[in-house]
Design a protein around this motif. Sequence first.
Motif: not given
Length: 142
Positions: A11-36
């Motif tokens: 349970l501790a290992a699950i709680l401390i692992s980072p959560a990645h809700a969106i992919s890197e590609k989608y994150r880059a598209q959001l940054e380029r477009s100015g959208c959230t």
Amino acid sequence: MKKRFITTLTLAAILISPAHAISEKYRAQLERSGCTQVTDGNGCDIHKTKAQNAAAAQKSEPAVADFQPYVGTWQSLDQNGKAIDTFTVTRTSVKTRGHLVEQARVDNGRLTFRVQAAEFNLLPEGFGSWLTSTQSGAIKRH
């Protein structure tokens, strides 16, 4: 005891692992477009640039309201003619007690807006009416 320790460790290992809700590609598209993530589905296109999205937003903005025929101080009256509330109409806004009213718009030659459960209709001639589910009354301009 071992079982409890292993469960706690897992349970501790699950709680401390980072959560990645969106992919890197989608994150880059959001940054380029100015959208959230919120605006992506609300008129912001992640396949366009920030400048293109800003230009599209300016085109879609509604024109500023023009309440010129209704400008002045208005008073709502109950069925007995007793003053209940006062409204101040400017060229671009409607306020009561210093607060903007809800959904002010000109429709079919009358200015309509809401304050809590009451709906108000003002006519350019200087009178109008208000209505709730249980009461109604008149409105006049001073």
